[in-house]
Design a protein around this motif. Structure first.
Motif, mmCIF file in Angstrom:
data_model
loop_
_atom_site.group_PDB
_atom_site.id
_atom_site.type_symbol
_atom_site.label_atom_id
_atom_site.label_comp_id
_atom_site.label_asym_id
_atom_site.label_seq_id
_atom_site.Cartn_x
_atom_site.Cartn_y
_atom_site.Cartn_z
ATOM 1 N N LYS A 266 0.829 -1.287 -0.081
ATOM 2 C CA LYS A 266 0.102 -0.074 -0.145
ATOM 3 C C LYS A 266 0.943 1.345 0.287
ATOM 4 O O LYS A 266 0.475 2.541 -0.531
ATOM 5 N N LEU A 267 2.188 1.261 0.395
ATOM 6 C CA LEU A 267 2.830 2.243 0.649
ATOM 7 C C LEU A 267 3.568 2.382 -0.793
ATOM 8 O O LEU A 267 4.394 3.452 -0.767
ATOM 9 N N GLU A 268 3.501 1.510 -1.725
ATOM 10 C CA GLU A 268 4.166 1.558 -2.946
ATOM 11 C C GLU A 268 5.708 1.710 -2.968
ATOM 12 O O GLU A 268 6.227 2.509 -3.865
ATOM 13 N N GLY A 269 6.476 1.191 -2.033
ATOM 14 C CA GLY A 269 7.797 1.320 -2.001
ATOM 15 C C GLY A 269 8.523 2.780 -1.328
ATOM 16 O O GLY A 269 9.690 2.700 -1.344
ATOM 17 N N ARG A 270 7.597 3.448 -0.820
ATOM 18 C CA ARG A 270 8.203 4.663 -0.086
ATOM 19 C C ARG A 270 9.193 5.754 -1.000
ATOM 20 O O ARG A 270 10.224 6.187 -0.089
ATOM 21 N N GLU A 271 8.929 5.824 -2.056
ATOM 22 C CA GLU A 271 10.019 6.736 -2.792
ATOM 23 C C GLU A 271 9.673 8.130 -2.249
ATOM 24 O O GLU A 271 8.605 8.608 -1.951
ATOM 25 N N THR A 272 10.938 8.913 -2.253
ATOM 26 C CA THR A 272 10.924 10.149 -1.697
ATOM 27 C C THR A 272 10.215 10.966 -2.423
ATOM 28 O O THR A 272 9.991 11.169 -3.634
ATOM 29 N N GLY A 273 9.257 11.698 -1.577
ATOM 30 C CA GLY A 273 8.373 12.900 -2.380
ATOM 31 C C GLY A 273 7.112 12.307 -2.744
ATOM 32 O O GLY A 273 6.097 13.055 -3.219
ATOM 33 N N THR A 274 6.641 11.031 -2.592
ATOM 34 C CA THR A 274 5.400 10.113 -2.934
ATOM 35 C C THR A 274 4.509 10.061 -1.778
ATOM 36 O O THR A 274 4.708 10.431 -0.633
ATOM 37 N N VAL A 275 3.207 9.754 -2.078
ATOM 38 C CA VAL A 275 2.108 9.693 -1.092
ATOM 39 C C VAL A 275 2.500 8.478 -0.342
ATOM 40 O O VAL A 275 2.434 8.736 1.015
ATOM 41 N N GLY A 276 3.058 7.627 -0.800
ATOM 42 C CA GLY A 276 3.372 6.422 -0.040
ATOM 43 C C GLY A 276 4.717 6.684 0.957
ATOM 44 O O GLY A 276 4.242 6.285 2.256
ATOM 45 N N GLU A 277 5.525 7.597 0.714
ATOM 46 C CA GLU A 277 6.500 7.990 1.557
ATOM 47 C C GLU A 277 5.722 8.668 2.971
ATOM 48 O O GLU A 277 6.004 8.735 4.082
ATOM 49 N N GLN A 278 4.793 9.786 2.227
ATOM 50 C CA GLN A 278 3.948 10.392 3.221
ATOM 51 C C GLN A 278 3.173 9.573 4.140
ATOM 52 O O GLN A 278 3.462 10.037 5.523
ATOM 53 N N LYS A 279 2.673 8.491 3.898
ATOM 54 C CA LYS A 279 2.029 7.712 4.831
ATOM 55 C C LYS A 279 3.193 7.069 5.858
ATOM 56 O O LYS A 279 2.477 6.853 7.038
ATOM 57 N N ALA A 280 4.122 6.747 5.359
ATOM 58 C CA ALA A 280 5.337 6.168 6.242
ATOM 59 C C ALA A 280 5.701 7.168 7.533
ATOM 60 O O ALA A 280 5.789 6.913 8.428
ATOM 61 N N ALA A 281 5.689 8.359 6.722
ATOM 62 C CA ALA A 281 6.115 9.515 7.758
ATOM 63 C C ALA A 281 4.930 9.799 8.715
ATOM 64 O O ALA A 281 5.458 9.995 10.043
ATOM 65 N N GLU A 282 3.880 9.624 8.533
ATOM 66 C CA GLU A 282 2.722 9.831 9.301
ATOM 67 C C GLU A 282 2.518 8.862 10.208
ATOM 68 O O GLU A 282 2.575 8.885 11.471
ATOM 69 N N TYR A 283 2.956 7.592 10.032
ATOM 70 C CA TYR A 283 2.857 6.346 10.771
ATOM 71 C C TYR A 283 4.288 6.575 11.735
ATOM 72 O O TYR A 283 3.916 6.357 12.830
#
Length: 408
Positions: A37-54
């Motif tokens: 669901k985080l789609e690999g947490r690439e810098t600047g992506t929605v997936g990375e932002q979700k990881a940051a919020e977590y």
């Protein structure tokens, strides 16, 4: 009167903060960060932002204070360089072509004179891109080992350090932009939210999720403070330690070393899933991660009352690395300390695979050169050009075998 007393008691209880009780959530943290669901947490992506919020949420539930520029977050924008060897330019203006990464920063304030920084990068490669070693169809690179593992251990240490070892303050930083060139740590050091002159030392965890059966653990930066080697040794009854003195390496500790801060970087080794979609959560050694976290906690505890650690410059081992135009197409086992270069993975459609080399083979000769370690392997490789052919000698279990190899 009785009603008033009960009301006062209720208000008092309501105003009391719930005390955090440590709980091991290493596997739970990895499971979230390495999910598709985080789609690999690439810098600047929605997936990375979700990881940051977590990560920010985890800090908050442990009662760890925010220490970013906006609560837990420290955002930074940059223009990626078209030159892979060029420097990235940070910018304060959002414009076409800029990318915004976000460091996530928590703080345990013990009102101490000195501060310890504990960090791990949480970004990864998204769907691959230039950093990927995968040649198949587009696929999510979840980065369970690289570096959900390091973030999970960092969060575990944050929980362990609440209310103990109070002779230091503790800053916990989940760095963004590591895969694009140590950008988050570089930005933090140049734009700190703490007094970096009060930083005693920095601990970094990058790929600590695959502790092998022989319990080999690499620790980099052991020469950056005179006290490190003794401290590491005195608490080690589990690991086969591979110690590297240099403070320079391909992870975020380098940014702190270059600011004259002692560093320790922990690493369980590369593997055939490195920078590929196969780096998934089911392949991690969670018990091993727990043991590594405990070991690092013991080191921090030992250094609790040592004041600000002395910094020492080390030789930059990367400057001595020979340059080469060809490769075998293998993943070396960087933690192997025997004679030769042990292969930890073989890439498809590369010279090693075509020649018949296998994972586990130990290269002991390449052409006319004897191979005794990684440096001699790289020196031997540096003399070849694309199209050259040679003989590579390997030890495979009890056999010594020769293979004809052609460099592409």
């Amino acid at each position: 009167m009785k009603k008033i007393s009960l009301l006062v008691l209720f208000i008092t209880l309501l105003g009391c903060k719930k005390e955090y009780l440590y709980e091991n959530k290493i596997q739970e943290d990895v499971s979230f960060l390495a999910d598709d669901k985080l789609e690999g947490r690439e810098t600047g992506t929605v997936g990375e932002q979700k990881a940051a919020e977590y990560i920010a949420k985890r800090f908050a539930e442990m009662g760890i204070e925010p220490k970013g520029t906006e609560k837990y977050y420290q955002a930074f924008s940059f223009k990626p360089s078209n030159d892979p060897h060029g420097e990235v330019a940070f910018t304060n203006i959002a414009e076409d072509g800029t990318v915004t990464g976000t460091n996530v920063i928590g703080f345990i304030n013990n009102n101490a004179q000195n501060t310890v920084v504990i960090g791990a990068h949480y970004d990864h490669l998204g769907y691959g891109g230039e950093g990927s070693l995968y040649k198949g169809e587009k696929a999510i690179h979840n980065g369970a080992d690289d570096n959900a593992s390091g973030v999970a251990v960092m969060l575990d240490l944050a929980g362990k350090l609440k209310g103990v070892n109070t002779e230091n303050n503790y800053v916990f930083v989940a760095f963004s932009g590591e895969e694009m060139g140590l950008l988050g740590s570089n930005y933090f050091v140049k734009n700190p939210t703490i007094d970096t002159k009060a930083v005693s030392y920095m601990i970094n965890m990058d790929m600590v999720g695959r502790l092998k059966q022989d319990s080999t653990l690499a620790v980099y930066g052991t020469g950056t403070s005179p006290i490190f080697k003794q401290t590491l040794s005195s608490h080690n009854d589990r690991f086969k330690l591979i110690e590297k003195e240099s403070g320079i390496g391909p992870s975020d500790h380098t940014s702190f070393y270059l600011a004259d801060i002692p560093v320790l970087h922990f690493f369980t080794g590369q593997h055939e899933d490195y920078h590929k979609p196969g780096d998934d959560l089911d392949k991690l050694n969670y018990k091993g991660m727990d043991i590594i976290s405990g070991y690092i906690f013991e080191i921090i505890s030992d250094l609790n009352n040592n004041g600000k650690l002395a910094f020492r410059k080390t030789k930059n081992e990367s400057e001595e690395t020979p340059r080469f135009k060809v490769g075998l197409g293998v993943v070396p086992d960087y933690l192997y300390d025997g004679t030769g270069m042990r292969i930890d993975g073989v890439s498809e459609d590369k010279p090693a695979q075509a020649a018949g080399l296998l994972k586990g083979d130990v290269v002991v000769q390449l052409g006319d050169s004897a191979i005794v370690d990684m440096m001699s392997y790289m020196r031997a490789l540096s003399v070849f050009e694309p199209g050259d052919s040679t003989v590579v000698r390997v030890e495979r279990k009890k056999d010594t075998l020769d293979f004809n190899l052609i460099f592409k």
